[in-house]
Scaffold this motif. Structure first.
Motif, PDB file in Angstrom:
ATOM      1  N   ARG A  80       0.556  -1.141   0.016  1.00 21.26           N
ATOM      2  CA  ARG A  80      -0.019   0.137  -0.074  1.00 21.26           C
ATOM      3  C   ARG A  80       0.768   1.272  -0.028  1.00 21.26           C
ATOM      4  NH1 ARG A  80      -5.662   1.720   2.440  1.00 21.26           N
ATOM      5  NH2 ARG A  80      -6.166   0.188   0.601  1.00 21.26           N
ATOM      6  N   GLN A  81       2.133   1.282   0.941  1.00 16.79           N
ATOM      7  CA  GLN A  81       2.661   2.440   0.997  1.00 16.79           C
ATOM      8  C   GLN A  81       3.556   2.466  -0.550  1.00 16.79           C
ATOM      9  OE1 GLN A  81       5.360   1.453   4.202  1.00 16.79           O
ATOM     10  NE2 GLN A  81       4.197   2.475   5.434  1.00 16.79           N
TER      11      GLN A  81
ATOM     12  N   THR B 139      -6.454   8.407   4.168  1.00 10.34           N
ATOM     13  CA  THR B 139      -5.729   7.347   4.260  1.00 10.34           C
ATOM     14  C   THR B 139      -4.362   7.326   3.266  1.00 10.34           C
ATOM     15  OG1 THR B 139      -7.569   5.883   4.711  1.00 10.34           O
ATOM     16  CG2 THR B 139      -5.468   4.641   3.685  1.00 10.34           C
TER      17      THR B 139
ATOM     18  N   GLN C  88      -0.605   7.282   4.562  1.00  9.74           N
ATOM     19  CA  GLN C  88       0.166   6.483   3.843  1.00  9.74           C
ATOM     20  C   GLN C  88       1.175   6.868   3.321  1.00  9.74           C
ATOM     21  OE1 GLN C  88       0.313   2.555   3.966  1.00  9.74           O
ATOM     22  NE2 GLN C  88      -1.198   3.139   5.650  1.00  9.74           N
TER      23      GLN C  88
ATOM     24  N   HIS D  28       3.824   8.148   6.178  1.00  9.20           N
ATOM     25  CA  HIS D  28       4.511   6.860   6.729  1.00  9.20           C
ATOM     26  C   HIS D  28       5.577   6.373   6.075  1.00  9.20           C
ATOM     27  CE1 HIS D  28       1.883   6.799  10.284  1.00  9.20           C
ATOM     28  NE2 HIS D  28       0.765   6.735   9.709  1.00  9.20           N
TER      29      HIS D  28
END
Length: 174
Positions: A114-115, A142, A146, A149
């Motif tokens: 996902r990242q 999100t 993301q 992060h």
């Protein structure tokens, strides 16, 4: 006649999207053969729903992402593969910093699917947060978290990226 138009439309879509989709899949998986297989699976799913899709490109990217995530979970049981340095349809030319590409590719490989998908869509494909959220089937918040992060993890995993990016920017401005 309508079926012929649908086939012609799908064939045109495949010609227009194949190279971009293969690059996207490669950046998600880090494996050329798997990326090509992933694109074939995704295109087959698009073909099945072709006449009902409002935005086949968005659906194609979403299928690529979900299939890559499924593969990522399955892959945990296998030893990691090594990147071979191949990026489809992006030949290295003058002014391309090979060190930066190698370090970036290795760092991306250590992110979650996902990242990696968020970073590829946001910065490689230059998508907005809203477009990225729509393609991944999540909320804009999100995507923002993301992205934060993922960039933080890249700073931790590959601090040399900051130095290499700085050097590349200096060379461009010369």
């Amino acid at each position: 006649m309508n079926e012929d138009r649908a086939r012609a439309g799908f064939a045109e879509f495949v010609r227009a999207e194949n190279a971009k989709s293969t690059r996207f899949a490669y950046l998600l998986t880090g494996d050329r053969q798997h990326a090509e297989d992933l694109v074939q699976v995704a295109l087959a799913r698009v073909a099945i729903r072709w006449e009902r899709l409002d935005d086949p490109g968005a659906y194609l990217r979403r299928v690529l992402y979900t299939q890559a995530a499924s593969w990522w979970r399955w892959r945990r049981a296998r030893p990691p593969e090594q990147l071979d340095g191949f990026v489809p349809d992006r030949p290295a030319g003058p002014g391309v910093d090979t060190d930066l590409r190698v370090v970036l590719r290795a760092a991306l490989a250590r992110l979650t699917v996902r990242q990696r998908a968020v970073l590829v869509l946001r910065y490689y494909e230059d998508r907005t947060e809203a477009e990225t959220a729509e393609l991944l089937g999540c909320r804009v918040g999100t995507v923002k978290s993301q992205t934060r992060h993922a960039l933080g993890r890249l700073r931790t995993l590959a601090p040399e990226l900051a130095e290499l990016v700085g050097q590349a920017r200096q060379e461009v401005t010369k």
